[in-house]
Design a protein around this motif. Structure first.
Motif, short mmCIF file in Angstrom:
data_model
loop_
_atom_site.label_atom_id
_atom_site.label_comp_id
_atom_site.label_asym_id
_atom_site.label_seq_id
_atom_site.Cartn_x
_atom_site.Cartn_y
_atom_site.Cartn_z
N VAL A 191 37.91 -20.29 95.39
CA VAL A 191 38.96 -21.19 95.97
C VAL A 191 40.07 -20.24 96.19
O VAL A 191 40.80 -20.08 97.27
N PHE A 192 40.29 -19.28 95.17
CA PHE A 192 41.42 -18.38 95.29
C PHE A 192 41.46 -17.35 96.66
O PHE A 192 42.36 -17.20 97.54
N ASP A 193 40.11 -16.86 96.55
CA ASP A 193 39.77 -15.72 97.85
C ASP A 193 40.08 -16.49 99.36
O ASP A 193 40.52 -15.97 99.96
N GLY A 194 39.61 -17.87 99.14
CA GLY A 194 39.72 -18.55 100.43
C GLY A 194 41.14 -18.81 100.72
O GLY A 194 41.61 -18.65 102.16
N ILE A 195 42.01 -19.19 99.95
CA ILE A 195 43.45 -19.24 100.10
C ILE A 195 44.15 -18.01 100.48
O ILE A 195 44.84 -17.89 101.52
N GLU A 196 43.62 -17.03 99.81
CA GLU A 196 44.35 -15.66 99.90
C GLU A 196 44.01 -15.17 101.37
O GLU A 196 44.75 -14.60 102.02
N LYS A 197 42.68 -15.20 101.65
CA LYS A 197 42.21 -14.77 103.17
C LYS A 197 42.87 -15.45 104.27
O LYS A 197 43.49 -14.97 105.22
N GLU A 198 43.07 -16.72 104.33
CA GLU A 198 43.61 -17.80 105.21
C GLU A 198 45.04 -17.29 105.17
O GLU A 198 45.52 -17.50 106.41
N TYR A 199 45.72 -17.23 104.29
CA TYR A 199 47.34 -17.12 104.32
C TYR A 199 47.67 -15.70 104.67
O TYR A 199 48.64 -15.46 105.36
N ARG A 200 46.96 -14.61 104.36
CA ARG A 200 47.09 -13.43 104.69
C ARG A 200 47.10 -13.17 106.17
O ARG A 200 47.67 -12.41 106.66
N GLU A 201 45.97 -13.79 106.46
CA GLU A 201 46.05 -13.74 108.36
C GLU A 201 46.96 -14.38 108.75
O GLU A 201 47.32 -13.93 109.99
N PHE A 202 47.54 -15.65 108.37
CA PHE A 202 48.63 -16.15 108.80
C PHE A 202 49.83 -15.34 108.93
O PHE A 202 50.50 -15.12 110.04
N LEU A 203 50.10 -14.63 107.75
CA LEU A 203 51.45 -13.92 107.72
C LEU A 203 51.21 -12.54 108.49
O LEU A 203 52.36 -12.39 109.07
N GLY A 204 49.98 -12.39 108.58
CA GLY A 204 49.86 -11.01 109.47
C GLY A 204 50.34 -11.00 111.03
O GLY A 204 50.54 -10.33 111.46
N GLN A 205 50.27 -12.36 111.53
CA GLN A 205 50.67 -12.69 112.65
C GLN A 205 52.05 -12.14 113.00
O GLN A 205 52.45 -11.82 114.11
#
Length: 543
Positions: A89-103
């Protein structure tokens, strides 16, 4: 109701370091309060609910932190106990949010799984999440770096007001950056006035101080009585703020009605208030997915936009990346604060060259022992320019002569400055075949007007002889005579719209005497005609 509505503060000390925690609301209905809390932060903890995952408001918060210039932040995924402390659950949230912030190139220092209720990974490492080897929340706070001490930055001293006490004129305000001491040479922007600090005043301060720094509210007296106004920014000569009539900004809109291109608003920056309008909407960013809307004519509530704003008169400012207080602003729609943003870029305008010329001229300007307020007391008025604009055969010259005659008949010191007369001498060396003929004539005319204003005169000016767009001519003259008051009078045929910054507009007046009297009343309203002629009462030559 389980919803944070307003900001709250708490203080604590850990490992000999002091912290102020600002608890800001996250709900989309209270984003205005979230921004007011985050705007003063040096670092941030972004909270994400492990049960809900990455929601729209989580994305909006991340983008708003970037917009506000908060680059130090960590993401805390809370309520891990409700999802069984599962790593996936944590890994999924981290992956999604890092991709968003990276934009938008935002990089969190840490992503921390926690349970605030159970104390997991808050102060000590959790025994339920052995798969996480990073720092706790408190350890992460210790990794945040403190911003540069504002007192070590270049001086920024926005003027709040000018007060008259006995024989002293005290310029009051709050130092937002840098240090100020007796003997400093100051430059006031955008007027370019210069003076030396003679004393630093404080309420019930004994003995008087000789130095002040960022965060202090003080008053200062100067070695000479220059005319400066609320909203100007005092600085040292080697680090003056930027000045322009156009700025590129990132704006978050919170108004009840949409922000519209071409609509008039009031811009507040530090202590300055100035009328402005939206010159261009470059793009609108949907903070849910960072989709960009191009060529829109309005910005809806809770949208972020990149804009170009055009202000009515020159504005002194800094880029938000350099100075916080003078790089941020709010927009007022009628009486409501409806938007806030940061300045990202100076937009070059046509007056930039003249503005720099005027600044260098003011640096080197030599003054006598007679001050502007001394002339004002003797003449019964402040120096100013009445600037007539309009197309040909609208009666500009006739009305200008009537105004000059009325002023002189009332014992005022006024002079009609005809551009045609300069061709007989000062402009005799110019060739009409030269592409810069018209603009150089206006520049020289403006410099002559500046000299006459320095003598305390009310200069009456027309624009009929320059062979240049009257709107451009008026802006050039405004730049060269800054900060003298300019009363803009536009003459037109019926049905024509006046240009921006017009104070009075006459469409084909039949009664020129009535129009002239109306201009005289505007001079009184603007504080140019300070006292009745023939009197010599004391004049407070300040705001």
């Amino acid at each position: 109701q389980g919803i944070t509505i307003d900001t709250a503060r708490t203080f604590f000390i850990w490992n000999e370091r002091q912290y102020i925690i600002i608890d800001a609301p996250g709900h989309k209905e209270f984003l205005k309060n979230m921004i007011s809390g985050a705007a003063r932060a040096e670092a941030a903890l972004l909270l994400i609910d492990a049960v809900e995952g990455v929601r729209e408001q989580s994305k909006k918060h991340g983008y708003l932190l970037s917009l506000l210039g908060v680059t130090q932040f960590a993401v805390v995924v809370n309520k891990m106990d409700l999802v069984g402390y599962r790593q996936d659950v944590f890994d999924g949230i981290e992956k999604e949010y890092r991709e968003f912030l990276g934009q938008f190139r935002a990089v969190p220092q840490q992503m921390i799984p926690v349970s605030a209720k159970m104390g997991d990974n808050i102060a000590v490492r959790s025994r339920h999440m052995n798969w996480y080897q990073g720092p706790t929340v408190l350890d992460t706070l210790a990794l945040f770096k403190k911003e540069q001490v504002r007192s070590e930055q270049p001086l920024r001293f926005p003027l709040q007001d000018v007060y008259k006490f006995d024989a002293r004129r005290i310029l009051a305000g709050r130092i937002t950056a840098g240090r100020l001491k007796v003997g400093d040479h100051l430059v006031f922007s955008p007027s370019n006035k210069t003076a030396i600090v003679q004393s630093i005043e404080g309420f019930n301060v004994d003995p008087p101080t000789s130095e002040a720094q960022a965060g202090q509210s003080v008053g200062i007296t100067l070695d000479e009585q220059i005319f400066v106004e609320r909203g100007e920014i005092a600085s040292h000569r080697d680090s003056v703020p930027l000045v322009s009539t156009a700025i590129r900004v990132n704006l978050f809109w919170m108004g009840r009605r949409p922000l519209e291109k071409g609509r008039k608003y009031t811009l507040r920056l530090a202590t300055r208030e100035v009328a402005c309008e939206v010159a261009a909407i470059h793009r609108i960013i949907d903070t849910a997915d960072l989709a960009q809307l191009q060529e829109s004519q309005s910005v809806a509530k809770n949208q972020v936009a990149e804009l170009t704003l055009r202000v009515k008169s020159p504005l002194a400012f800094d880029l938000s990346s350099s100075f916080e207080a003078t790089g941020r602003f709010v927009l007022v729609d009628e009486y409501d604060i409806s938007g806030g943003g940061i300045i990202t870029e100076l937009v070059h305008d046509e007056q930039e060259g003249l503005r720099e010329e005027a600044r260098q001229r003011e640096y080197a300007w030599l003054t006598g022992d007679v001050r502007p307020e001394d002339r004002a007391v003797q003449y019964g008025h402040r120096a100013a320019i009445v600037l007539f604009t309009g197309s040909a055969q609208t009666g500009k010259t006739f009305l200008a002569r009537r105004v000059e005659a009325l002023l002189v008949a009332d014992s005022r010191h006024a002079y009609l400055l005809e551009g045609e007369n300069l061709l007989q001498g000062l402009d005799a060396d110019l060739s009409a075949a030269d592409p810069s003929f018209a603009s150089e004539r206006v520049r020289r005319y403006g410099e002559v007007a500046r000299l006459l204003i320095d003598t305390g005169l009310i200069v009456v000016s027309t624009s009929k002889t320059f062979g240049i767009n009257y709107q451009r001519m008026a802006e050039m003259i405004r730049t060269l005579v800054q900060p003298a008051p300019v009363i803009a009078v536009h003459m037109s045929r019926a049905g024509e719209e006046p240009p921006p910054n017009t104070d009075l507009h006459f469409a084909g007046p039949q009664d020129f005497d009535a129009a002239a009297r109306q201009i005289i009343e505007e001079l009184k309203r603007r504080g140019v005609l300070i006292q009745p002629s023939g009197t010599r009462s004391s004049i407070q030559y300040s705001i």
